[in-house]
Every structure is written in structure tokens, then in C-alpha cells.
Design a protein around this motif. Structure first.
Motif, PDB file in Angstrom:
ATOM      1  N   LEU A 143       0.832  -1.211   0.000  1.00  0.00           N
ATOM      2  CA  LEU A 143       0.000   0.000   0.000  1.00  0.00           C
ATOM      3  C   LEU A 143       0.867   1.263   0.000  1.00  0.00           C
ATOM      4  CD1 LEU A 143      -2.844  -0.988   2.484  1.00  0.00           C
ATOM      5  CD2 LEU A 143      -3.038  -0.676   0.018  1.00  0.00           C
ATOM      6  N   ASN A 144       1.984   1.220   0.717  1.00  0.00           N
ATOM      7  CA  ASN A 144       2.889   2.379   0.713  1.00  0.00           C
ATOM      8  C   ASN A 144       3.494   2.605  -0.668  1.00  0.00           C
ATOM      9  OD1 ASN A 144       2.535   2.991   3.445  1.00  0.00           O
ATOM     10  ND2 ASN A 144       4.165   1.578   4.086  1.00  0.00           N
ATOM     11  N   GLN A 145       3.784   1.498  -1.369  1.00  0.00           N
ATOM     12  CA  GLN A 145       4.291   1.636  -2.738  1.00  0.00           C
ATOM     13  C   GLN A 145       3.213   2.242  -3.638  1.00  0.00           C
ATOM     14  OE1 GLN A 145       5.733  -2.190  -4.001  1.00  0.00           O
ATOM     15  NE2 GLN A 145       7.125  -2.412  -2.238  1.00  0.00           N
ATOM     16  N   TYR A 146       1.969   1.764  -3.460  1.00  0.00           N
ATOM     17  CA  TYR A 146       0.856   2.310  -4.244  1.00  0.00           C
ATOM     18  C   TYR A 146       0.679   3.794  -3.949  1.00  0.00           C
ATOM     19  CZ  TYR A 146      -0.679  -2.447  -5.423  1.00  0.00           C
ATOM     20  OH  TYR A 146      -0.757  -3.721  -5.900  1.00  0.00           O
ATOM     21  N   LYS A 147       0.859   4.132  -2.649  1.00  0.00           N
ATOM     22  CA  LYS A 147       0.673   5.531  -2.268  1.00  0.00           C
ATOM     23  C   LYS A 147       1.715   6.415  -2.944  1.00  0.00           C
ATOM     24  CE  LYS A 147       0.392   8.525   1.804  1.00  0.00           C
ATOM     25  NZ  LYS A 147       0.469   8.603   3.282  1.00  0.00           N
ATOM     26  N   THR A 148       2.957   5.935  -3.011  1.00  0.00           N
ATOM     27  CA  THR A 148       4.005   6.686  -3.704  1.00  0.00           C
ATOM     28  C   THR A 148       3.672   6.850  -5.178  1.00  0.00           C
ATOM     29  OG1 THR A 148       5.667   5.842  -2.158  1.00  0.00           O
ATOM     30  CG2 THR A 148       6.462   6.731  -4.248  1.00  0.00           C
ATOM     31  N   GLN A 195      -2.642  13.047 -13.400  1.00  0.00           N
ATOM     32  CA  GLN A 195      -3.276  11.840 -13.922  1.00  0.00           C
ATOM     33  C   GLN A 195      -4.106  11.104 -12.861  1.00  0.00           C
ATOM     34  OE1 GLN A 195      -0.056   9.533 -15.531  1.00  0.00           O
ATOM     35  NE2 GLN A 195       0.106  10.778 -17.412  1.00  0.00           N
ATOM     36  N   ALA A 196      -4.147  11.608 -11.637  1.00  0.00           N
ATOM     37  CA  ALA A 196      -4.945  11.005 -10.563  1.00  0.00           C
ATOM     38  C   ALA A 196      -5.377  12.105  -9.619  1.00  0.00           C
ATOM     39  CB  ALA A 196      -4.136   9.947  -9.808  1.00  0.00           C
ATOM     40  N   THR A 197      -6.322  11.768  -8.747  1.00  0.00           N
ATOM     41  CA  THR A 197      -6.848  12.737  -7.790  1.00  0.00           C
ATOM     42  C   THR A 197      -6.407  12.361  -6.379  1.00  0.00           C
ATOM     43  OG1 THR A 197      -8.898  11.529  -7.418  1.00  0.00           O
ATOM     44  CG2 THR A 197      -8.848  13.087  -9.277  1.00  0.00           C
ATOM     45  N   ALA A 198      -6.640  13.294  -5.462  1.00  0.00           N
ATOM     46  CA  ALA A 198      -6.299  13.042  -4.054  1.00  0.00           C
ATOM     47  C   ALA A 198      -7.151  11.931  -3.463  1.00  0.00           C
ATOM     48  CB  ALA A 198      -6.457  14.315  -3.233  1.00  0.00           C
ATOM     49  N   VAL A 199      -8.293  11.648  -4.133  1.00  0.00           N
ATOM     50  CA  VAL A 199      -9.165  10.573  -3.625  1.00  0.00           C
ATOM     51  C   VAL A 199      -8.432   9.239  -3.639  1.00  0.00           C
ATOM     52  CG1 VAL A 199     -11.305   9.301  -4.037  1.00  0.00           C
ATOM     53  CG2 VAL A 199     -11.250  11.782  -4.341  1.00  0.00           C
ATOM     54  N   ASP A 200      -7.629   8.994  -4.666  1.00  0.00           N
ATOM     55  CA  ASP A 200      -6.872   7.735  -4.724  1.00  0.00           C
ATOM     56  C   ASP A 200      -5.938   7.605  -3.524  1.00  0.00           C
ATOM     57  OD1 ASP A 200      -8.065   7.021  -7.072  1.00  0.00           O
ATOM     58  OD2 ASP A 200      -6.468   7.804  -8.360  1.00  0.00           O
ATOM     59  N   VAL A 201      -5.303   8.707  -3.164  1.00  0.00           N
ATOM     60  CA  VAL A 201      -4.393   8.686  -2.015  1.00  0.00           C
ATOM     61  C   VAL A 201      -5.170   8.436  -0.725  1.00  0.00           C
ATOM     62  CG1 VAL A 201      -2.691  10.003  -0.707  1.00  0.00           C
ATOM     63  CG2 VAL A 201      -2.804  10.236  -3.203  1.00  0.00           C
ATOM     64  N   LEU A 202      -6.327   9.090  -0.584  1.00  0.00           N
ATOM     65  CA  LEU A 202      -7.136   8.906   0.624  1.00  0.00           C
ATOM     66  C   LEU A 202      -7.624   7.466   0.747  1.00  0.00           C
ATOM     67  CD1 LEU A 202      -9.226  12.207   0.580  1.00  0.00           C
ATOM     68  CD2 LEU A 202      -7.357  11.601   2.126  1.00  0.00           C
ATOM     69  N   LYS A 203      -8.007   6.862  -0.378  1.00  0.00           N
ATOM     70  CA  LYS A 203      -8.426   5.456  -0.346  1.00  0.00           C
ATOM     71  C   LYS A 203      -7.302   4.556   0.145  1.00  0.00           C
ATOM     72  CE  LYS A 203     -11.967   5.605  -3.991  1.00  0.00           C
ATOM     73  NZ  LYS A 203     -12.330   5.114  -5.343  1.00  0.00           N
ATOM     74  N   LEU A 204      -6.092   4.855  -0.327  1.00  0.00           N
ATOM     75  CA  LEU A 204      -4.943   4.068   0.115  1.00  0.00           C
ATOM     76  C   LEU A 204      -4.686   4.248   1.611  1.00  0.00           C
ATOM     77  CD1 LEU A 204      -2.514   4.633  -2.878  1.00  0.00           C
ATOM     78  CD2 LEU A 204      -3.430   2.446  -2.128  1.00  0.00           C
ATOM     79  N   SER A 247      -0.705  -1.180 -16.139  1.00  0.00           N
ATOM     80  CA  SER A 247      -1.750  -0.405 -16.807  1.00  0.00           C
ATOM     81  C   SER A 247      -2.010   0.895 -16.063  1.00  0.00           C
ATOM     82  CB  SER A 247      -3.046  -1.227 -16.895  1.00  0.00           C
ATOM     83  OG  SER A 247      -2.842  -2.403 -17.638  1.00  0.00           O
ATOM     84  N   TYR A 248      -1.937   0.841 -14.745  1.00  0.00           N
ATOM     85  CA  TYR A 248      -2.182   2.054 -13.950  1.00  0.00           C
ATOM     86  C   TYR A 248      -1.085   3.080 -14.173  1.00  0.00           C
ATOM     87  CZ  TYR A 248      -2.974   5.049  -9.877  1.00  0.00           C
ATOM     88  OH  TYR A 248      -3.203   6.119  -9.056  1.00  0.00           O
ATOM     89  N   GLU A 249       0.156   2.574 -14.278  1.00  0.00           N
ATOM     90  CA  GLU A 249       1.273   3.490 -14.496  1.00  0.00           C
ATOM     91  C   GLU A 249       1.133   4.234 -15.819  1.00  0.00           C
ATOM     92  OE1 GLU A 249       4.574   0.917 -14.239  1.00  0.00           O
ATOM     93  OE2 GLU A 249       4.714   0.982 -12.028  1.00  0.00           O
ATOM     94  N   THR A 250       0.525   3.597 -16.809  1.00  0.00           N
ATOM     95  CA  THR A 250       0.326   4.238 -18.115  1.00  0.00           C
ATOM     96  C   THR A 250      -1.006   4.949 -18.193  1.00  0.00           C
ATOM     97  OG1 THR A 250      -0.605   2.186 -18.998  1.00  0.00           O
ATOM     98  CG2 THR A 250       1.776   2.521 -19.230  1.00  0.00           C
ATOM     99  N   GLY A 251      -1.768   4.921 -17.090  1.00  0.00           N
ATOM    100  CA  GLY A 251      -3.041   5.629 -17.045  1.00  0.00           C
ATOM    101  C   GLY A 251      -4.169   4.932 -17.737  1.00  0.00           C
ATOM    102  N   GLY A 252      -4.058   3.615 -17.908  1.00  0.00           N
ATOM    103  CA  GLY A 252      -5.080   2.907 -18.651  1.00  0.00           C
ATOM    104  C   GLY A 252      -6.113   2.165 -17.807  1.00  0.00           C
ATOM    105  N   ILE A 253      -6.139   2.354 -16.486  1.00  0.00           N
ATOM    106  CA  ILE A 253      -7.089   1.612 -15.661  1.00  0.00           C
ATOM    107  C   ILE A 253      -7.413   2.407 -14.406  1.00  0.00           C
ATOM    108  CG2 ILE A 253      -5.342   0.379 -14.325  1.00  0.00           C
ATOM    109  CD1 ILE A 253      -7.161  -2.066 -14.478  1.00  0.00           C
ATOM    110  N   ASP A 254      -8.615   2.176 -13.904  1.00  0.00           N
ATOM    111  CA  ASP A 254      -9.042   2.820 -12.655  1.00  0.00           C
ATOM    112  C   ASP A 254      -8.275   2.197 -11.487  1.00  0.00           C
ATOM    113  OD1 ASP A 254     -10.283   3.932 -10.506  1.00  0.00           O
ATOM    114  OD2 ASP A 254     -12.314   3.617 -11.236  1.00  0.00           O
ATOM    115  N   PHE A 255      -7.855   3.058 -10.531  1.00  0.00           N
ATOM    116  CA  PHE A 255      -7.086   2.580  -9.386  1.00  0.00           C
ATOM    117  C   PHE A 255      -7.907   1.666  -8.483  1.00  0.00           C
ATOM    118  CE2 PHE A 255      -4.788   3.085  -5.328  1.00  0.00           C
ATOM    119  CZ  PHE A 255      -3.529   2.726  -5.777  1.00  0.00           C
TER     120      PHE A 255
END
Length: 417
Positions: free
Chosen positions: A159-164, A174-183, A373-381
């Protein structure tokens, strides 16, 4: 320490070695060393085992009690009104009498006491087996808790890696703060479960330390490498009449048979031997044997004329033997059912383990694909988080399957070894 106590102690130590050897022989080598040490400590120090051993020693000592003869009777009488005899007045009388049971009665009592001691020994063997099973199952629960904590810590690192990664994407828009809050919320859940697991570990450790009769805060080291054997088919085993829970009924049945023999001997008469000594005072006038004391050997017989109590005991023993027979059948049926359930649960645990292992491999593969896919922006987190949660579930179910396998194996060992 007398010979009888030495024999009892040796028999007890041999029993401990046999119980320990049987159970440890079925424990994987990866956990045998630590678990074997704990089991050995439990067999030596557990109060329940020591109590059962003391009860066995008491029952064994009753064999010596059964060998004893009836108490010797002594009597002393003083003649307040001195009876006159030809040789002089009687002053006082001293008597001693010893009753002897019928031939074979003492042997019958000894055999009866020995049979009861043998039954008590089987109770000791049962207590030892139950303690080994209890220690083993608590040990495997500790292992499961520890492994679950490791999985939670690994998930927290992920999860910490995902957060980074999410923060990097937020910076480039390419992402919102909501993704960080979910993590962060998911990480909070992980930390909560970790805290609860640590408390549960301490509770399990206390319970195991109580089995070992030592301080509850003593740390217990659990071997981290525990796996299900690779064999395709698990061998089915059967219960035998040599199990102590069944042997105990055989010993109790045998004790009732010896009780019947003792009753038969009790119906026979008892013979008594004794002697009376009467002190005679000399007469003033001369007579032959003036003042000569009297020594009179005695022979007595005690005949149990009223036989109703012996008949009643015989009827009670007949009923008791039937009760022990039916109790043994009932207990064997329960053990068979328990064994069958444990074998089925062990097989189910192996099936679950294999399934969860496959699911875990596929989840990790899917996770790698989604991350790229997430790194290239092709999928929802959210999809990444869903797969991560599935991976956590499969890890935990895999641990539960391993724990269930070995806990059911301890039940099988208890019944069959």
C-alpha cells in the motif's frame, strides 16, 4: 523412595516418552524441534498431568493396603468381683486375637486394587494425550496468527508503494487526491487488524503458557515455515481398542470381575486364633497348683450367615459390567465419528490450500498487469485495490487451510497413535 514408588515413576516417564514419540513422529520436522520442547515441558510440569500421576500413585499404593491382615485385637479385663476358683481368685484377664480371611481372600483384594490402579493409569495416559493435543493446537494457532501478521505487514508495504505511485500521478495530473485517501484508509484498516492480531497472539501465548505451568508473559517462538505435505492422497487410519479411552473401560470391566472374585471369598468364613491369659491369686490354704495362672488358646470362626448384601453386590457388579461395555461402545463410536470428521476436514484443508495457492498466483499476476496499466493511465485505481484485497483474502485463507490441516492432524494423532 521405595521400590513401588520407583516403579510408578519409571512407568510414568516411559508413558511420557511414548506419548511424546507418537505425536512428534507425525509433526513435520520444520516445527518438531520447538513444538517438541514445549510438549516435553508440558508433560513434566502441567498440573493436570501431575494430578493424574498422583492419583495413579495413590491407586497403586492401595495394592499394599489390600495385602494387610485385619487388625489384631487386644483385651484387658480386671475382675472387680473376683471369681473364686479351686486354685485361687481371678485378678485380671489379658487376651489377644487375630482373624484371618479365607484362603485366597487377600490375593483377591490385591487383584481388585491392581485392576483399579491399571484403570487409573489409563486416565493418566488420556490426560497426557489431551495435553499434547492442546499444546499442538495452540501452537498452530500461534503460527497462523504470526503468519497473518506477516501478510498484513507485506500488504501495508504494498500500500505504501501504491501511495508513492498515486502521489506521483497526482503531481502530473493523472490522478486525484481521492486515490491517495483510499490508500490511507486501506492502510488504516491493515494497521487496525495488525493491532488486534497482536492482542490475540498475546492471549494465545498466555493460554499455551498456562498449559506449560509457567509465567504467562514468557515469549514463545513459533517456527515460521509450515507447509502441507505434497502427497496426492492422504492415508486413512482406524481407531484400535488400544486407545487409552477404550482400554480404561477394559480395565474397569476387569476390576469388576475381580470384585466378583472378592465377593466370593468374602462369603467364606474367617478364622481367628488367639490366647487368653488369666492371672490367679494364691489362696491362703494350701491346694494343688495354688495360684497357678491360666493360659487358654482360642479358636474362633466368623461365619457370614446373612448373604443378602453379597447377593446385592453381585447383582450390582453384573449391571456395572454391562454399563462399562455399553460405555465403551458409545465412546468408540464417538471416537470413530471424531476421527472421520478430522480426516474429512484435513482433506478439505488440503483442497482449500491448493485452490488458494492457485488463486494467489493468479491474483499476483493480475496485480502486476494492473499496476503496469495504472502506471500508463489505462485503468481505474479501484481495480488495483480490489485485486490487492483479493490477494490478502487468498493469503489469509491459505494460512487458515494450513492451520486447519495440522489441527485436524493432531486430532487424528490423538485417536490413532
Amino acid at each position: 523412595m521405595n521400590t513401588k514408588q520407583m516403579k510408578t515413576t519409571i512407568k510414568y516417564k516411559v508413558a511420557c516418552s511414548i506419548v511424546l514419540g507418537c505425536f512428534i513422529g507425525c509433526i513435520p520436522k520444520l516445527v518438531a524441534q520447538d513444538l517438541q520442547t514445549l510438549i516435553q515441558l508440558g508433560l513434566e510440569d502441567n498440573p493436570g498431568i501431575n494430578t493424574a500421576d498422583l492419583q495413579y500413585q495413590i491407586a497403586s499404593e492401595r495394592v499394599n493396603e489390600a495385602n494387610a491382615l485385619p487388625d489384631t485385637e487386644f483385651g484387658l479385663g480386671y475382675f472387680v468381683s473376683e471369681p473364686e476358683t479351686r486354685t485361687g481368685p481371678q485378678k485380671f484377664k489379658v487376651s489377644v486375637n487375630q482373624m484371618l480371611p479365607w484362603f485366597g481372600a487377600i490375593t483377591a483384594r490385591e487383584n481388585y486394587a491392581t485392576a483399579l490402579a491399571d484403570a487409573e493409569y489409563e486416565q493418566l495416559a488420556i490426560a497426557q494425550r489431551q495435553l499434547v493435543m492442546s499444546i499442538s493446537q495452540k501452537y498452530y494457532k500461534l503460527w497462523a496468527n504470526q503468519e497473518t501478521q506477516h501478510v498484513m505487514l507485506a500488504q501495508n508495504d504494498i500500500l505504501n508503494q501504491y501511495k508513492t505511485l498515486a502521489l506521483t500521478r497526482v503531481e502530473v495530473g493523472q490522478a486525484t487526491a481521492v486515490d491517495v485517501l483510499k490508500l490511507e484508509m486501506r492502510a488504516n484498516d491493515i494497521l487496525e487488524r495488525l493491532a488486534i492480531l497482536k492482542q490475540e497472539y498475546l492471549a494465545l501465548q498466555t493460554a499455551l503458557n498456562m498449559d506449560l505451568n509457567r509465567q504467562k508473559t514468557i515469549d514463545i517462538t513459533v517456527t515460521s515455515d509450515l507447509k502441507i505435505p505434497d502427497q496426492e492422497h492422504l492415508d486413512e487410519v482406524e481407531i484400535t481398542n488400544l486407545h487409552p479411552e477404550l482400554l480404561q473401560y477394559d480395565k474397569l470391566y476387569e476390576s469388576v470381575e475381580h470384585s466378583d472374585q472378592l465377593i466370593a471369598k468374602s462369603r467364606a468364613p474367617s478364622i481367628g486364633f488367639g490366647v487368653d491369659y488369666i492371672a490367679i491369686e494364691k489362696r491362703q490354704e494350701y491346694v494343688v497348683d495354688n495360684g497357678k495362672d491360666v493360659l487358654m488358646p482360642m479358636l474362633s470362626v466368623s461365619i457370614p450367615i446373612f448373604q443378602s448384601k453379597y447377593k446385592s453386590k453381585s447383582v450390582q457388579n453384573k449391571i456395572q459390567k454391562e454399563a462399562y461395555r455399553t460405555q465403551k461402545v458409545e465412546r468408540k463410536n464417538k471416537l470413530i465419528a471424531l476421527l472421520d470428521t478430522a480426516e474429512k476436514n484435513r482433506t478439505a484443508a488440503k483442497i482449500s490450500f491448493n485452490t488458494q495457492t492457485k488463486n494467489l498466483e493468479q491474483a499476483k499476476y493480475a496485480q502486476d498487469i494492473l499496476i503496469k496499466s495504472y502506471e500508463t493511465g489505462g485503468i481505474d485505481f479501484n481495480d488495483v485495490l480490489d485485486i490487492q484485497e483479493l490477494q490478502l483474502q487468498y493469503d489469509i485463507k491459505r494460512i487458515e487451510a494450513i492451520t486447519s490441516y495440522y489441527q485436524n492432524q493432531t486430532i487424528i494423532n490423538y485417536i490413532t497413535q
